[in-house]
Design a protein around this motif. Structure first.
Motif, PDB file in Angstrom:
ATOM      1  N   GLU A  92      41.785  47.046  36.337  1.00  0.00           N
ATOM      2  CA  GLU A  92      41.736  45.891  37.214  1.00  0.00           C
ATOM      3  C   GLU A  92      43.110  45.224  37.244  1.00  0.00           C
ATOM      4  N   VAL A  93      43.765  45.292  38.394  1.00  0.00           N
ATOM      5  CA  VAL A  93      45.088  44.688  38.564  1.00  0.00           C
ATOM      6  C   VAL A  93      44.935  43.444  39.438  1.00  0.00           C
ATOM      7  N   PRO A  94      45.147  42.251  38.907  1.00  0.00           N
ATOM      8  CA  PRO A  94      45.059  41.060  39.747  1.00  0.00           C
ATOM      9  C   PRO A  94      45.954  41.203  40.983  1.00  0.00           C
ATOM     10  N   THR A  95      45.413  40.868  42.143  1.00  0.00           N
ATOM     11  CA  THR A  95      46.138  41.074  43.392  1.00  0.00           C
ATOM     12  C   THR A  95      47.523  40.441  43.371  1.00  0.00           C
ATOM     13  N   LEU A  96      47.623  39.224  42.844  1.00  0.00           N
ATOM     14  CA  LEU A  96      48.902  38.521  42.854  1.00  0.00           C
ATOM     15  C   LEU A  96      49.909  39.170  41.919  1.00  0.00           C
ATOM     16  N   GLU A  97      49.435  39.763  40.835  1.00  0.00           N
ATOM     17  CA  GLU A  97      50.347  40.492  39.941  1.00  0.00           C
ATOM     18  C   GLU A  97      50.855  41.762  40.621  1.00  0.00           C
ATOM     19  N   GLY A  98      49.957  42.443  41.350  1.00  0.00           N
ATOM     20  CA  GLY A  98      50.384  43.620  42.096  1.00  0.00           C
ATOM     21  C   GLY A  98      51.423  43.279  43.148  1.00  0.00           C
ATOM     22  N   LEU A  99      51.235  42.139  43.826  1.00  0.00           N
ATOM     23  CA  LEU A  99      52.218  41.674  44.803  1.00  0.00           C
ATOM     24  C   LEU A  99      53.556  41.369  44.131  1.00  0.00           C
ATOM     25  N   ALA A 100      53.509  40.680  43.002  1.00  0.00           N
ATOM     26  CA  ALA A 100      54.739  40.332  42.296  1.00  0.00           C
ATOM     27  C   ALA A 100      55.512  41.569  41.871  1.00  0.00           C
ATOM     28  N   TRP A 101      54.791  42.645  41.545  1.00  0.00           N
ATOM     29  CA  TRP A 101      55.438  43.880  41.092  1.00  0.00           C
ATOM     30  C   TRP A 101      56.320  44.486  42.187  1.00  0.00           C
ATOM     31  N   ASN A 102      56.102  44.079  43.444  1.00  0.00           N
ATOM     32  CA  ASN A 102      56.982  44.516  44.539  1.00  0.00           C
ATOM     33  C   ASN A 102      58.439  44.164  44.275  1.00  0.00           C
ATOM     34  N   LEU A 103      58.655  43.077  43.536  1.00  0.00           N
ATOM     35  CA  LEU A 103      60.012  42.560  43.315  1.00  0.00           C
ATOM     36  C   LEU A 103      60.439  42.752  41.871  1.00  0.00           C
ATOM     37  N   ILE A 141      53.095  30.165  36.453  1.00  0.00           N
ATOM     38  CA  ILE A 141      51.996  29.356  37.003  1.00  0.00           C
ATOM     39  C   ILE A 141      50.793  30.281  37.142  1.00  0.00           C
ATOM     40  N   PRO A 142      49.686  30.040  36.443  1.00  0.00           N
ATOM     41  CA  PRO A 142      48.524  30.936  36.521  1.00  0.00           C
ATOM     42  C   PRO A 142      47.944  30.992  37.927  1.00  0.00           C
ATOM     43  N   GLN A 143      47.336  32.124  38.256  1.00  0.00           N
ATOM     44  CA  GLN A 143      46.764  32.286  39.588  1.00  0.00           C
ATOM     45  C   GLN A 143      45.613  31.315  39.815  1.00  0.00           C
ATOM     46  N   SER A 144      45.568  30.764  41.028  1.00  0.00           N
ATOM     47  CA  SER A 144      44.503  29.830  41.383  1.00  0.00           C
ATOM     48  C   SER A 144      44.575  29.555  42.879  1.00  0.00           C
ATOM     49  N   PRO A 145      43.492  29.062  43.474  1.00  0.00           N
ATOM     50  CA  PRO A 145      43.577  28.525  44.830  1.00  0.00           C
ATOM     51  C   PRO A 145      44.237  27.155  44.746  1.00  0.00           C
ATOM     52  N   ALA A 216      31.023  50.937  36.157  1.00  0.00           N
ATOM     53  CA  ALA A 216      29.722  50.302  36.380  1.00  0.00           C
ATOM     54  C   ALA A 216      29.764  48.789  36.208  1.00  0.00           C
ATOM     55  N   VAL A 217      30.732  48.266  35.444  1.00  0.00           N
ATOM     56  CA  VAL A 217      30.739  46.835  35.151  1.00  0.00           C
ATOM     57  C   VAL A 217      31.820  46.082  35.927  1.00  0.00           C
ATOM     58  N   HIS A 218      32.636  46.791  36.691  1.00  0.00           N
ATOM     59  CA  HIS A 218      33.705  46.121  37.431  1.00  0.00           C
ATOM     60  C   HIS A 218      33.147  45.169  38.488  1.00  0.00           C
ATOM     61  N   GLN A 219      33.755  43.979  38.579  1.00  0.00           N
ATOM     62  CA  GLN A 219      33.435  43.015  39.622  1.00  0.00           C
ATOM     63  C   GLN A 219      34.734  42.388  40.118  1.00  0.00           C
ATOM     64  N   PRO A 220      34.840  42.134  41.426  1.00  0.00           N
ATOM     65  CA  PRO A 220      36.048  41.475  41.936  1.00  0.00           C
ATOM     66  C   PRO A 220      36.181  40.062  41.385  1.00  0.00           C
ATOM     67  N   GLU A 221      37.415  39.555  41.372  1.00  0.00           N
ATOM     68  CA  GLU A 221      37.696  38.204  40.915  1.00  0.00           C
ATOM     69  C   GLU A 221      38.013  37.350  42.144  1.00  0.00           C
ATOM     70  N   TYR A 222      37.024  36.583  42.601  1.00  0.00           N
ATOM     71  CA  TYR A 222      37.171  35.849  43.852  1.00  0.00           C
ATOM     72  C   TYR A 222      37.943  34.535  43.686  1.00  0.00           C
ATOM     73  N   LEU A 223      37.893  33.930  42.535  1.00  0.00           N
ATOM     74  CA  LEU A 223      38.529  32.647  42.204  1.00  0.00           C
ATOM     75  C   LEU A 223      37.826  31.435  42.814  1.00  0.00           C
ATOM     76  N   ARG A 224      37.143  31.614  43.923  1.00  0.00           N
ATOM     77  CA  ARG A 224      36.378  30.490  44.483  1.00  0.00           C
ATOM     78  C   ARG A 224      35.190  31.046  45.250  1.00  0.00           C
ATOM     79  N   LYS A 225      34.261  30.178  45.588  1.00  0.00           N
ATOM     80  CA  LYS A 225      33.070  30.599  46.311  1.00  0.00           C
ATOM     81  C   LYS A 225      33.428  30.978  47.746  1.00  0.00           C
ATOM     82  N   SER A 226      32.600  31.844  48.327  1.00  0.00           N
ATOM     83  CA  SER A 226      32.794  32.213  49.724  1.00  0.00           C
ATOM     84  C   SER A 226      32.457  31.024  50.622  1.00  0.00           C
ATOM     85  N   GLN A 227      32.877  31.098  51.881  1.00  0.00           N
ATOM     86  CA  GLN A 227      32.578  30.025  52.829  1.00  0.00           C
ATOM     87  C   GLN A 227      31.077  29.836  52.984  1.00  0.00           C
ATOM     88  N   ALA A 228      30.339  30.934  53.028  1.00  0.00           N
ATOM     89  CA  ALA A 228      28.881  30.830  53.162  1.00  0.00           C
ATOM     90  C   ALA A 228      28.276  30.108  51.962  1.00  0.00           C
TER      91      ALA A 228
END
Length: 238
Positions: A92-103, A141-145, A216-228
């Motif tokens: 599981e690679v946090p999306t923002l860490e993967g983005l940062a790895w670009n640089l 700065i830790p990831q957050s909305p 089997a146990v992987h779940q995405p990390e949404y950080l906040r609730k969906s709009q619905a």
């Protein structure tokens, strides 16, 4: 070590294979089709192009969030299905860490921005710290909305040069220009969006550290609730 990388966390769909610090293949699109239409066909095209035996993959690195709720679910389901079928672990690679790895290797702070709407971004700030011949990614700065105005205030307080990247940059560029007081730059095309090559490359680092999970146990990390979910909560509280 051979790592399959998948990223469908935002507007970009991307798949890649990295083996022993070498990028064997990458297929990335940022167009108007949905990830459910593109991700598996892209993987199949990549597999055919390099005559990849999927059983030789050691692990599957997945951009685990935050990001688009739909995109994360599609990526997660794809990674879980492959992991279960091939009996391979996920990284599981946090999306923002993967983005940062670009640089990788920059001496500036790296600040990924993903548009979370409602004047908010999914964001974080990272720095690269030299360790021997390579660099480690450290969180400043830790990831957050976060409200874009709050982000610029925190970056100003750090007083360090910063590079912005991600799909939130064009959305909030006027605010960045108005409120960012520190020296900043914008990452160029090729380095400013999600790339599965970097998810796989960083995934290889984490795989070497034993940071894997069972599919089997992987779940995405949404950080906040969906709009619905937010609308349902507002309805329940009204």
């Amino acid at each position: 070590m051979k790592i399959l990388g998948l990223d469908s966390s935002g507007l970009v769909a991307s798949v890649a294979i990295v083996e022993n610090d070498q990028l064997l293949a990458e297929y990335t699109t940022d167009y108007k089709k949905t990830h459910s239409q593109t991700l598996l066909p892209m993987l199949d095209e990549l597999r055919n192009m390099i005559e990849l035996d999927m059983n030789t993959v050691d692990a599957i690195a997945i951009a685990s969030g935050p990001g688009s709720f739909t995109g994360l679910r599609i990526g997660s389901a794809t990674a879980k299905g492959l992991g279960l079928a091939l009996q391979k672990p996920l990284v599981e690679v946090p999306t923002l860490e993967g983005l940062a790895w670009n640089l990788w290797g920059t001496d500036r702070l790296v600040c990924p921005l993903m548009d979370a709407r409602r004047n908010q971004v999914y964001t974080a700030a990272y720095e690269f710290v030299p360790v021997g011949e390579k660099f480690e990614l450290k969180t400043v700065i830790p990831q957050s909305p976060m409200d874009i105005g709050e982000l610029t205030e925190r970056l100003n307080a750090l007083g360090r040069k910063v590079i912005f990247l991600g799909d939130g940059v064009p959305v909030y560029l006027p605010v960045i220009r108005e409120k960012t007081e520190v020296d900043y730059s914008i990452a160029p095309a090729g380095n400013n969006r999600q790339r599965a090559a970097n998810v796989a490359a960083l995934g290889a680092v984490y795989y070497g550290q034993g940071r894997t999970v069972d599919a089997a146990v992987h779940q995405p990390e949404y950080l906040r609730k969906s709009q619905a979910e937010r609308e349902q909560d507002e309805h329940n509280n009204s």
